[in-house]
Design a protein around this motif. Structure first.
Motif, PDB file in Angstrom:
ATOM      1  N   MET A 208     -53.330 106.105  -9.533  1.00 13.57           N
ATOM      2  CA  MET A 208     -52.982 104.807 -10.097  1.00 13.57           C
ATOM      3  C   MET A 208     -54.136 104.190 -10.885  1.00 13.57           C
ATOM      4  O   MET A 208     -53.930 103.507 -11.887  1.00 13.57           O
ATOM      5  N   GLU A 209     -55.374 104.434 -10.433  1.00 16.79           N
ATOM      6  CA  GLU A 209     -56.529 103.872 -11.126  1.00 16.79           C
ATOM      7  C   GLU A 209     -56.647 104.406 -12.559  1.00 16.79           C
ATOM      8  O   GLU A 209     -57.145 103.715 -13.449  1.00 16.79           O
ATOM      9  N   PRO A 256     -52.971 100.277  -7.729  1.00 19.57           N
ATOM     10  CA  PRO A 256     -54.395 100.573  -7.564  1.00 19.57           C
ATOM     11  C   PRO A 256     -54.990  99.830  -6.373  1.00 19.57           C
ATOM     12  O   PRO A 256     -54.500  98.769  -5.977  1.00 19.57           O
ATOM     13  N   VAL A 257     -56.060 100.370  -5.806  1.00 23.46           N
ATOM     14  CA  VAL A 257     -56.670  99.794  -4.603  1.00 23.46           C
ATOM     15  C   VAL A 257     -57.057  98.338  -4.825  1.00 23.46           C
ATOM     16  O   VAL A 257     -56.806  97.480  -3.963  1.00 23.46           O
ATOM     17  N   ILE A 258     -57.662  98.018  -5.963  1.00 19.40           N
ATOM     18  CA  ILE A 258     -58.068  96.634  -6.239  1.00 19.40           C
ATOM     19  C   ILE A 258     -56.855  95.718  -6.308  1.00 19.40           C
ATOM     20  O   ILE A 258     -56.868  94.590  -5.791  1.00 19.40           O
ATOM     21  N   ASP A 263     -53.552  91.584  -3.682  1.00 16.96           N
ATOM     22  CA  ASP A 263     -52.237  91.204  -3.159  1.00 16.96           C
ATOM     23  C   ASP A 263     -52.338  90.778  -1.694  1.00 16.96           C
ATOM     24  O   ASP A 263     -51.719  89.793  -1.265  1.00 16.96           O
ATOM     25  N   GLU A 264     -53.148  91.499  -0.910  1.00 19.98           N
ATOM     26  CA  GLU A 264     -53.326  91.142   0.504  1.00 19.98           C
ATOM     27  C   GLU A 264     -54.059  89.808   0.640  1.00 19.98           C
ATOM     28  O   GLU A 264     -53.734  88.999   1.521  1.00 19.98           O
ATOM     29  N   LEU A 265     -55.050  89.573  -0.219  1.00 23.33           N
ATOM     30  CA  LEU A 265     -55.764  88.288  -0.188  1.00 23.33           C
ATOM     31  C   LEU A 265     -54.835  87.137  -0.557  1.00 23.33           C
ATOM     32  O   LEU A 265     -54.917  86.038   0.021  1.00 23.33           O
ATOM     33  N   THR A 278     -58.623  95.157 -12.106  1.00 19.72           N
ATOM     34  CA  THR A 278     -59.979  95.685 -12.008  1.00 19.72           C
ATOM     35  C   THR A 278     -60.825  94.897 -11.023  1.00 19.72           C
ATOM     36  O   THR A 278     -60.510  93.742 -10.697  1.00 19.72           O
ATOM     37  N   ARG A 279     -61.908  95.518 -10.601  1.00 16.76           N
ATOM     38  CA  ARG A 279     -62.852  94.860  -9.700  1.00 16.76           C
ATOM     39  C   ARG A 279     -63.436  93.610 -10.350  1.00 16.76           C
ATOM     40  O   ARG A 279     -63.613  92.577  -9.690  1.00 16.76           O
TER      41      ARG A 279
END
Length: 294
Positions: A208-209, A256-258, A263-265, A278-279
């Motif tokens: 995904m990244e 993507p992980v970020i 989304d969790e935050l 992006t980060r």
């Protein structure tokens, strides 16, 4: 202007026994309609068996549709007389570079494609010098590909396609077998070709990244473009697609992980917009929130 147009495409794999009797038929693509704009960077996502690799092989005329048409740069892939021209316009880079490296010396391998197209020798030499410099392969020009790393081999494969002067490059999981360093080199090279040369890039990936920097993402499922719960196609910009993590999860994909962290935050109560990619974007959002509370 579109460089690729698929209309009503059906493609089936058939399994036959030793006596050529039909044992099984699997439909890989089913009534697929899709157009890709010239000069764009398109990422195709999908779980195993979704049809994305089958579509890639149709673009390069390695396979032809059972029904419907695939038009590449104005040429119909179902016409055998156009296949050589099509492969000169749409190059293919596979997951394992060893499968398409044919020579014992890097520069000879890069020259192989244009030689098959009948390009004059002096022009081939010029192209080989040009693409080896562009992809950072100059120091490896006279070496054996077998002595190179996976990322370097993949750049050799891309250089061989680039020497054919294509309008489009299709990359089918090109970084799947590479370490992070090799993956970075290959992706940077591909994006540079798109930005500076205007070459259409079609990147097929599970990562995904790798899709974050594309112009457009298309999600495949069951041989066609996937749709969400409201019957809208999963076809749009990375921000549009990755803003719908639930819809991607329904198609066995993730964001993507970020994007997932953001989304969790947000679910935890932080005022963070959807579709963070992006980060840097996440850091800027968190810094703004902290500054507002200070």
């Amino acid at each position: 202007m579109n460089i690729i147009k698929a209309a009503g495409v059906v493609y089936k794999y058939t399994l036959r026994d030793e006596e050529n009797k039909l044992l099984e038929t699997h439909t890989a693509l089913e009534e697929l309609d899709l157009e890709i704009e010239k000069g764009s960077f398109v990422c195709i996502l999908g779980h195993n068996g979704s049809g994305k690799s089958s579509f890639a092989r149709l673009i390069n005329a390695l396979n032809v549709p059972d029904e419907g048409t695939v038009i590449v740069s104005g040429m119909n892939t179902s016409d055998p007389g156009e296949h050589l021209k099509i492969r000169g316009k749409a190059g293919m880079v596979f997951q394992n570079p060893d499968n398409q490296i044919v020579a014992n010396v890097v520069e000879e391998d890069i020259a192989f494609g244009p030689e098959n197209l009948g390009v004059p020798s002096d022009e081939i030499l010029r192209r080989v010098r040009e693409v080896t410099e562009r992809l950072g392969l100059g120091m490896f020009r006279l070496k054996s590909p077998g002595r190179l790393s996976g990322g370097q081999k993949q750049r050799v494969a891309i250089a061989g396609i680039l020497a054919m002067k294509p309008e489009c490059i299709v990359l089918d999981e090109p970084t799947a077998m590479l370490d992070p360093s090799g993956r970075k080199y290959v992706l940077e090279a591909v994006h540079e070709l798109n930005r500076r040369e205007g070459i259409t890039i079609i990147l097929i990936t599970h990562n995904m990244e790798e899709a974050v920097d594309a112009d457009r993402i298309i999600v495949f499922d069951r041989g066609k473009i996937a749709v969400d719960s409201c019957d809208r196609p999963l076809d749009g910009t990375p921000r549009e697609i990755f803003s719908r993590p639930g819809e991607l999860k329904a198609h066995s994909l993730r964001v993507p992980v970020i994007t997932e962290l953001a989304d969790e935050l947000r679910k935890a109560g932080l005022d963070i917009p959807g579709g963070i990619l992006t980060r840097q974007e996440l850091e800027e959002c968190l810094t703004a929130l902290y500054s507002a509370k200070a």
